[in-house]
Design an enzyme around this catalytic site. Structure first.
Site, PDB file in Angstrom:
ATOM      1  N   TYR A  71      -6.250  10.602  11.683  1.00  0.00           N
ATOM      2  CA  TYR A  71      -5.468  10.951  12.877  1.00  0.00           C
ATOM      3  C   TYR A  71      -5.852  12.329  13.406  1.00  0.00           C
ATOM      4  O   TYR A  71      -5.968  12.526  14.614  1.00  0.00           O
ATOM      5  CB  TYR A  71      -3.971  10.922  12.566  1.00  0.00           C
ATOM      6  CG  TYR A  71      -3.458   9.563  12.153  1.00  0.00           C
ATOM      7  CD1 TYR A  71      -3.937   8.389  12.732  1.00  0.00           C
ATOM      8  CD2 TYR A  71      -2.487   9.438  11.172  1.00  0.00           C
ATOM      9  CE1 TYR A  71      -3.469   7.141  12.353  1.00  0.00           C
ATOM     10  CE2 TYR A  71      -2.002   8.194  10.783  1.00  0.00           C
ATOM     11  CZ  TYR A  71      -2.495   7.058  11.379  1.00  0.00           C
ATOM     12  OH  TYR A  71      -2.014   5.838  10.998  1.00  0.00           O
TER      13      TYR A  71
ATOM     14  N   GLY B  37     -14.203   0.898  12.434  1.00  0.00           N
ATOM     15  CA  GLY B  37     -13.767   1.249  13.782  1.00  0.00           C
ATOM     16  C   GLY B  37     -12.561   0.473  14.286  1.00  0.00           C
ATOM     17  O   GLY B  37     -12.129   0.683  15.428  1.00  0.00           O
TER      18      GLY B  37
ATOM     19  N   TYR C  75       0.831  -1.203   0.000  1.00  0.00           N
ATOM     20  CA  TYR C  75       0.000   0.000   0.000  1.00  0.00           C
ATOM     21  C   TYR C  75       0.871   1.261   0.000  1.00  0.00           C
ATOM     22  O   TYR C  75       0.551   2.244  -0.663  1.00  0.00           O
ATOM     23  CB  TYR C  75      -0.922  -0.008   1.230  1.00  0.00           C
ATOM     24  CG  TYR C  75      -1.687   1.271   1.432  1.00  0.00           C
ATOM     25  CD1 TYR C  75      -2.792   1.580   0.635  1.00  0.00           C
ATOM     26  CD2 TYR C  75      -1.317   2.183   2.421  1.00  0.00           C
ATOM     27  CE1 TYR C  75      -3.503   2.757   0.816  1.00  0.00           C
ATOM     28  CE2 TYR C  75      -2.011   3.364   2.604  1.00  0.00           C
ATOM     29  CZ  TYR C  75      -3.107   3.650   1.802  1.00  0.00           C
ATOM     30  OH  TYR C  75      -3.792   4.821   1.982  1.00  0.00           O
TER      31      TYR C  75
ATOM     32  N   GLY D 270     -13.138   1.567   7.999  1.00  0.00           N
ATOM     33  CA  GLY D 270     -14.390   2.266   8.266  1.00  0.00           C
ATOM     34  C   GLY D 270     -15.250   1.569   9.308  1.00  0.00           C
ATOM     35  O   GLY D 270     -16.309   2.066   9.667  1.00  0.00           O
TER      36      GLY D 270
END
Length: 158
Positions: free
Chosen positions: A131, A95, A23, A93
């Site tokens: 963040y 959590g 990634y 997404g």
């Protein structure tokens, strides 16, 4: 659910480290082996620690946080440095990343550590936004330096 990693988790953590490296467009730099990771996490003198985010339905690992202790000479106490935080794309997404960071923040609070720090690539806008939403702020005025490979060997053998 978040849990501490066990030796049996090393292959899955290793796989996610490689996914993260891909990634970050740096898979060629991800040279750590499962054996090295096992030694670092579970050897006689662990150098790092890991937590896993697992799917609540079937317990499948969907993310991880790998961290180690640092020390602040200014504050006089340990801090926690988050080396890697990764959640697999199909579980983002949900959590899991926040739960991993919450777990590490709770470790800091419980143990009296006064810092939780990490680095993020400047092009990684989704992570930066995540963040910032948690209240984290960049440390402007500081630049990370790193010695590796031949420059490290040259300095270390001079």
């Amino acid at each position: 659910m978040i849990r501490s990693a066990t030796p049996a988790d090393v292959p899955e953590i290793h796989a996610m480290i490689r996914e993260l490296a891909e990634y970050e467009k740096a898979l060629h730099e991800a040279r750590a082996t499962e054996a090295q990771l096992h030694e670092a996490l579970f050897g006689e003198r662990p150098a790092a620690y890991a937590h896993l985010a697992v799917d609540d339905r079937d317990g499948t690992p969907v993310g991880f946080a790998l961290w180690f202790l640092n020390f602040s000479t200014w504050r006089g106490v340990h801090g926690l440095y988050l080396e890697d935080l990764y959640v697999r794309p199909d579980h983002r997404g949900g959590g899991h990343g926040k739960a991993l960071l919450r777990t590490l923040a709770a470790l800091c609070v419980d143990r009296g550590y006064e810092r939780l720090e990490w680095s993020v690539l400047d092009w990684n806008e989704p992570s930066i936004a995540f963040y910032r939403a948690l209240g984290a702020r960049p440390q402007d005025g500081w630049t990370v330096y790193r010695l590796t490979d031949e420059p490290l060997r040259a300095l270390g053998t001079a």
